[in-house]
Enzyme design. Structure first.
Site, PDB file in Angstrom:
ATOM      1  N   GLU A  62       0.892  -1.246  -0.171  1.00  0.00           N
ATOM      2  CA  GLU A  62       0.197  -0.335  -0.181  1.00  0.00           C
ATOM      3  C   GLU A  62       0.614   1.787  -0.148  1.00  0.00           C
ATOM      4  OE1 GLU A  62      -4.146   2.074   1.933  1.00  0.00           O
ATOM      5  OE2 GLU A  62      -2.129   0.337   3.410  1.00  0.00           O
ATOM      6  N   ILE A  80      -1.268  -1.936   7.672  1.00  0.00           N
ATOM      7  CA  ILE A  80      -1.879  -1.667   8.503  1.00  0.00           C
ATOM      8  C   ILE A  80      -2.915  -1.116   8.192  1.00  0.00           C
ATOM      9  CG2 ILE A  80      -2.334   0.043  11.018  1.00  0.00           C
ATOM     10  CD1 ILE A  80       0.882  -0.103  11.851  1.00  0.00           C
TER      11      ILE A  80
END
Length: 260
Positions: A62, A80
């Site tokens: 990401e 996360i």
């Protein structure tokens, strides 16, 4: 492969848990899309360890990759998932790792170090939480189904995604037991796999949000599709995951994304 990835994720989980309790440097990727130094640190650790262990795979993270990047053998990393929860010390956040080959998920791990929940699945091997086999719920009636959803960051633009969320909620909420919004799609999918939620839907998720959870749901006996009931492909605008028994009823209540 799966056991090695679990070993790596457990190592990264120590850094994750340290960050959960620490003072964080918060930066904005968008109006309400946040990132901390721990998102970057956890991803860097995962990428380094996974690259050594599985060099034949392309790692798509990401915080360091183009969301449209594709590869025949790919590992999608969300260091996360639920960063806003992480920042506010809400213990609903997780590391998510999904391994895909030729467009099919073959391994998935979702690990919440704060609650000590490690979900894992290998294709054809079932789904597990902390080593114990899990299965989806048996609820068939949508009216008795507890669902989960999420709100995309694009809500601030008040465009199609915003209208779709509101219209779908209006169509769906009166016909369910209730709807929860936890703030981490990987956990939502894991909880569908574990029979906690009877279904989940959301629009505008990225591949790393769902790459692991899709396999968890399927290996636990559930079903995953897009908003038209077709097999879900990474990048589809809407994902729907259920125990399979209430799937058609849920899909019927979703707003038409193309016209939202």
């Amino acid at each position: 492969m799966l056991n090695k990835l679990i070993e790596i994720v457990l190592e990264a989980g120590k850094l994750f848990e340290e960050g959960f309790n620490a003072v964080k440097e918060v930066h904005h990727k968008g109006t309400v899309d946040l990132v901390t130094q721990f998102d970057v640190a956890v991803e860097n650790l995962l990428k380094e360890r996974i690259a050594d262990a599985l060099p034949a795979f392309t790692i798509i993270g990401e915080e360091s990759s183009d969301e449209h990047q594709r590869a025949d053998r790919a590992i999608y990393i969300d260091p996360i998932d639920g960063t806003t929860n992480f920042i506010h010390k809400i213990p609903l956040c997780a590391i998510s790792i999904g391994v895909w080959e030729d467009g099919v998920p073959v391994a998935g791990i979702v690990y919440n170090p704060v609650l000590n929940e490690l979900f894992s699945a290998g294709r054809g091997e079932g789904a597990f939480c902390n080593g114990k086999k899990i299965v989806v719920s048996e609820t068939a009636d949508l009216q008795q189904s507890l669902l989960a959803t999420g709100f995309p960051y694009t809500k601030v633009e008040m465009g199609r995604d915003f209208r779709w969320v509101l219209e779908t909620m209006e169509n769906l909420l009166p016909h369910t037991q209730d709807i929860r919004r936890l703030g981490a799609a990987s956990i939502d999918l894991s909880y569908v796999a574990n029979g906690i939620f009877d279904g989940f839907y959301e629009c505008n998720l990225k591949p790393w949000d769902v790459a692991a959870g899709i396999l968890l749901v399927e290996e636990a006996g559930g079903k995953v599709s897009n908003h038209r009931g077709e097999p879900y492909r990474l990048g589809d605008p809407v994902i729907v995951a259920t125990n399979g028994r209430n799937h058609e009823a849920l899909v019927e209540k979703l707003a038409d994304y193309e016209e939202a």
